[in-house]
Design a protein around this motif. Structure first.
Motif, PDB file in Angstrom:
ATOM      1  N   THR A 271       0.826  -1.211   0.000  1.00  0.00           N
ATOM      2  CA  THR A 271       0.000   0.000   0.000  1.00  0.00           C
ATOM      3  C   THR A 271       0.854   1.252   0.000  1.00  0.00           C
ATOM      4  N   ALA A 272       1.954   1.249   0.776  1.00  0.00           N
ATOM      5  CA  ALA A 272       2.836   2.416   0.834  1.00  0.00           C
ATOM      6  C   ALA A 272       3.514   2.661  -0.502  1.00  0.00           C
ATOM      7  N   LEU A 273       3.890   1.592  -1.201  1.00  0.00           N
ATOM      8  CA  LEU A 273       4.522   1.748  -2.522  1.00  0.00           C
ATOM      9  C   LEU A 273       3.558   2.392  -3.517  1.00  0.00           C
TER      10      LEU A 273
ATOM     11  N   PHE B  68       7.085   7.090   0.798  1.00  0.00           N
ATOM     12  CA  PHE B  68       6.961   5.661   1.079  1.00  0.00           C
ATOM     13  C   PHE B  68       6.962   5.404   2.587  1.00  0.00           C
ATOM     14  N   VAL B  69       7.893   6.042   3.314  1.00  0.00           N
ATOM     15  CA  VAL B  69       7.948   5.872   4.766  1.00  0.00           C
ATOM     16  C   VAL B  69       6.689   6.438   5.413  1.00  0.00           C
TER      17      VAL B  69
ATOM     18  N   GLY C  95      -0.144   3.196   7.348  1.00  0.00           N
ATOM     19  CA  GLY C  95      -0.688   1.845   7.337  1.00  0.00           C
ATOM     20  C   GLY C  95      -0.552   1.164   8.689  1.00  0.00           C
ATOM     21  N   TRP C  96       0.599   1.368   9.327  1.00  0.00           N
ATOM     22  CA  TRP C  96       0.838   0.802  10.659  1.00  0.00           C
ATOM     23  C   TRP C  96      -0.167   1.363  11.671  1.00  0.00           C
ATOM     24  N   ALA C  97      -0.445   2.667  11.588  1.00  0.00           N
ATOM     25  CA  ALA C  97      -1.418   3.279  12.496  1.00  0.00           C
ATOM     26  C   ALA C  97      -2.810   2.706  12.270  1.00  0.00           C
TER      27      ALA C  97
ATOM     28  N   PRO D 233      14.145  15.405   6.160  1.00  0.00           N
ATOM     29  CA  PRO D 233      12.729  15.051   6.330  1.00  0.00           C
ATOM     30  C   PRO D 233      12.521  13.554   6.535  1.00  0.00           C
ATOM     31  N   LEU D 234      13.353  12.736   5.889  1.00  0.00           N
ATOM     32  CA  LEU D 234      13.238  11.285   6.064  1.00  0.00           C
ATOM     33  C   LEU D 234      13.575  10.891   7.504  1.00  0.00           C
TER      34      LEU D 234
END
Length: 304
Positions: free
Chosen positions: A169-171, A221-222, A228-230, A281-282
């Motif tokens: 999903t992140a990709l 992406f991060v 998604g984790w949340a 920012p990363l």
């Protein structure tokens, strides 16, 4: 993407024809406005609109496909949906907003202090702040979280482990944000029948550039991984919406007030044209993930 590439040249020609027609004779006000936009737009803008049209056209096909999938969920504990009381839901949105927006604005303050950014000469007015900051910070999270963390992530969890579903999903989330013609790229003949495929090729080649991939694509992406984790941790979209809204608000507000200083020592790898671009920012997103890990313990249904 392929359908958009096919129809883009035809939409481009139709838009330019409308622009010429508006110059030759009077049209209704709404058509005059559209014609003016078409006259100023390059082919990349037409591809964006063709992509949106293609997505809307094919969306019922995807929904029909989902209906025919097996009802069993591969990891039901990860795909659980929890109905939080409205007070808890509001608290999740607020906490997520403060964590994401606060840390990103803190990064902006550090960059402004270091000289990587400087205040713009003309600060924006209230109406511009509302249209450029408040509206996107409300609309974008609601739509994108429902689509990516609600529909897409829920669909992937039917067939894959939670980690795989989050990564996939992140990709997609990051990839779709950069489906536009890179700055400086030129299409030889926008009216050619294959112009859309030439444009799509230039877009995809842009992902092979190390600077873009590590300083721009990686950040989104991060961010998608954290969102998604949340969603999986809370069993709802509220915390994800708060995080997303905080990032959008801080990003838009900072860009309205400050501008990047060219030839600064931190550029181009440390920081770019905006707070979304660069290794700093990363790293800030990594810090955001650590803070979220602590905050999400309060909203994890399993832990309660």
């Amino acid at each position: 993407m392929l359908l958009a590439a096919v129809i883009t040249p035809w939409i481009y020609q139709g838009g330019k024809w409308l622009a010429v027609t508006a110059e030759q004779r009077e049209l209704p006000a709404i058509l005059e406005s559209v014609a003016g936009s078409c006259g100023r737009a390059e082919i990349g803008r037409f591809y964006d609109r063709a992509l949106l049209f293609s997505a809307l056209l094919l969306f019922p096909v995807m929904l029909e496909w989902i209906k025919h999938q097996a009802g069993a969920v591969a990891y039901p504990e990860a795909n659980q949906r929890k109905r939080w009381p409205w007070k808890s839901a509001c608290l999740q949105v607020i906490v997520g907003f403060l964590i994401a927006g606060g840390l990103l604005m803190a990064l902006g303050a550090v960059l402004e202090f270091s000289g990587a950014y400087a205040a713009k000469a003309n600060p924006p007015g209230m109406s511009r702040l509302i249209s450029k900051v408040v509206v996107p910070a409300v609309a974008a999270p609601l739509i994108e979280e429902w689509l990516f963390r609600g529909l897409f992530l829920g669909l992937w969890l039917r067939f894959a482990r939670p980690a795989v579903a989050c990564i996939a999903t992140a990709l997609v989330f990051a990839f779709l944000h950069f489906l536009k013609l890179p700055a400086g790229a030129v299409i030889a003949d926008p009216t050619h029948a294959l112009a859309g495929f030439e444009l799509l090729g230039k877009i995809l080649l842009h992902f092979t550039e190390p600077l873009f991939f590590l300083t721009d694509f990686a950040s989104l992406f991060v961010a998608g991984l954290i969102l998604g984790w949340a969603r999986i941790s809370t069993g709802a979209l509220w915390f994800s919406i708060g995080l997303h809204s905080g990032w959008v608000a801080a990003f838009k507000l900072f860009n309205l007030i400050f501008e990047g200083v060219h030839n600064h020592a931190l550029r181009p790898w440390g920081v770019g044209e905006s707070l979304r671009v660069g290794l700093l920012p990363l790293l800030t997103l990594g810090l955001t993930a650590l803070v979220c890990r602590w905050a999400l313990r309060r909203f994890n249904p399993a832990s309660r």
